[in-house]
Enzyme design. Structure first.
Site, short mmCIF file in Angstrom:
data_model
loop_
_atom_site.label_atom_id
_atom_site.label_comp_id
_atom_site.label_asym_id
_atom_site.label_seq_id
_atom_site.Cartn_x
_atom_site.Cartn_y
_atom_site.Cartn_z
N ASP A 231 1.06 -0.83 0.04
CA ASP A 231 -0.19 -0.09 0.18
C ASP A 231 0.86 1.25 -0.17
OD1 ASP A 231 -2.25 0.99 -0.18
OD2 ASP A 231 -2.35 1.53 1.56
N CYS B 60 -14.57 11.53 -1.61
CA CYS B 60 -14.75 10.13 -1.73
C CYS B 60 -14.67 10.63 -0.06
CB CYS B 60 -14.26 9.34 -1.56
SG CYS B 60 -13.58 7.76 -1.15
FE1 SF4 Z 1 -17.17 4.84 -2.99
FE2 SF4 Z 1 -18.26 6.96 -3.02
FE3 SF4 Z 1 -17.69 5.61 -0.89
FE4 SF4 Z 1 -16.34 7.23 -1.92
S1 SF4 Z 1 -18.00 7.88 -1.17
S2 SF4 Z 1 -16.03 4.86 -0.72
S3 SF4 Z 1 -16.29 6.71 -4.12
S4 SF4 Z 1 -19.30 5.05 -2.24
#
Ligand code: SF4
Ligand code: SF4
Length: 364
Positions: free
Chosen positions: A137, A217
């Site tokens: 990672d 995200c």
């Molecule tokens: Fe996936 Fe959207 Fe959650 Fe990020 S915010 S982990 S892209 S579902």
């Protein structure tokens, strides 16, 4: 070399890895696309993704005579009792991303990859002078690309690496070596017409298939971002189910996980108590000592206490439980300004709702 490659793979499986393959150590074919992604700022504050960019793109920058990369995948799915994709919380409970519920995978995988490297060196014999570098990672490789080339999986529209038979709940790790080993066939597969992950993402972070804006995200916002959470994204934390450390939604909805993820039996990854059953309110009251005790050896330490409690305060803003206000008021005296500020914002949200109740129309 075929015989040695088979021995290495057998040893990798015996060490507890679930997937293993070999790729040649050629430079990334996605160099342009990756530079473009970074240039557009989609990596946000994740300096480790943009630092030493050229080293990320060519394994020979890591080991000058690199010839092969052994790639392993380790299953961390540990939700048998709930079933893949099943929400496992009530509205008072904190939800941690699956990868963060057990022990820190960096420690677990690095130790096992070192064992694998030692095995490789012993099998190859001293006269071959086998060199190797272990990465999990944090290493500067474009891991998913190498894993695809080694046959472990293909890219889903959510940008995760998907193994057709097992889904995407895998940690990846690599050994870059100067030993020339026979490469595996690249993985092939695809999402077809499915768009579930794009439709389900609560913040619109998947801009288009295969393109993620990390700054939107929840994984980035709740773990990597160190300062204030942008107000635009705060409601999503609770709406997405109290996702106070990372987010699995785009994996939970994926049919490959729903149908094929198998719970791990590795003793490193079953959820620890703090990540399986913690209430939001209890987390907000954790002092530093309690935080260190609960998350010792856990990936959650990455966010530090102040980052985690910032997220918890934001999630609590959606709660209508009267106890919540008491806990948030206590957090106004937290030693960390970041926690105090977000607790204050959460209290404002709750009190605003008390003055201006949500109408039946809006609720409907
Ligand atoms: Fe996936 Fe959207 Fe959650 Fe990020 S915010 S982990 S892209 S579902
Ligand atoms: Fe692909 Fe559908 Fe999985 Fe998204 S949810 S990665 S579109 S198969």
């Amino acid at each position: 070399m075929h015989e040695l490659a088979e021995k290495i793979k057998g040893r990798a499986l015996a060490l507890g890895f679930d997937l293993v393959g070999i790729a040649d150590a050629s430079p990334s074919v996605f160099a342009e696309a990756y530079r473009d992604w970074v240039a557009q700022g989609y990596a946000g504050e994740m300096a480790y993704l943009t630092r030493n960019l050229e080293r990320r793109l060519d394994p020979r920058e890591l080991l000058p005579d690199a010839r092969s990369i052994i790639v392993v995948g380790m299953n961390y799915y540990a939700d048998a009792e709930e079933g893949p994709g099943t929400p496992l919380h009530d509205e008072t409970q904190a939800v941690f991303a699956r990868y963060a519920r057990g022990d820190d995978y960096h420690d677990v995988m690095t130790a096992r990859l070192r064992e694998l490297l030692a095995f490789l060196q012993a099998e190859a014999g001293a006269e071959q002078d086998v060199q190797g570098r272990v990465y999990v990672d944090t290493g500067p490789l474009l891991e998913r690309e190498v894993a695809q080339r080694a046959g472990l999986g293909w890219f889903g529209k959510n940008t995760m690496l998907i193994n057709t038979r097992r889904g995407s709940y895998f940690f990846l790790g690599e050994i870059v070596t100067n030993l020339a080993l026979p490469p595996d066939e690249p993985a092939v597969g695809g999402c077809g017409t499915c768009t579930r992950c794009l439709d389900a993402c609560p913040t619109g972070a998947i801009l288009e298939p295969y393109k993620l804006d990390a700054r939107r995200c929840l994984s980035y916002l709740t773990i990597e971002l160190k300062g204030d959470l942008p107000e635009e994204f705060r409601p999503a934390l609770a709406e997405a189910g109290n996702r106070i450390y990372g987010c699995d939604i785009c994996q939970e909805v994926c049919p490959f996980n729903q149908r094929r993820a198998i719970p791990t039996d590795d003793p490193a990854y079953p959820p620890r108590e703090a990540t399986a059953t913690s209430k939001l309110a209890d987390l907000l009251l954790m002092d530093d000592e309690a935080f260190q005790r609960a998350f010792k050896g856990s990936p959650v330490k990455r966010a530090k206490r102040r980052g985690l409690l910032r997220n918890v305060a934001v999630a609590l803003a959606a709660s209508d439980d009267p106890e919540t206000e008491i806990v948030l008021e206590a957090a106004l005296n937290d030693p960390e300004p970041l926690v105090r500020e977000h607790a204050e914002w959460a209290l404002q949200q709750i009190r605003f709702r008390q003055i201006v109740p949500v109408s039946a129309d809006q609720e409907g």
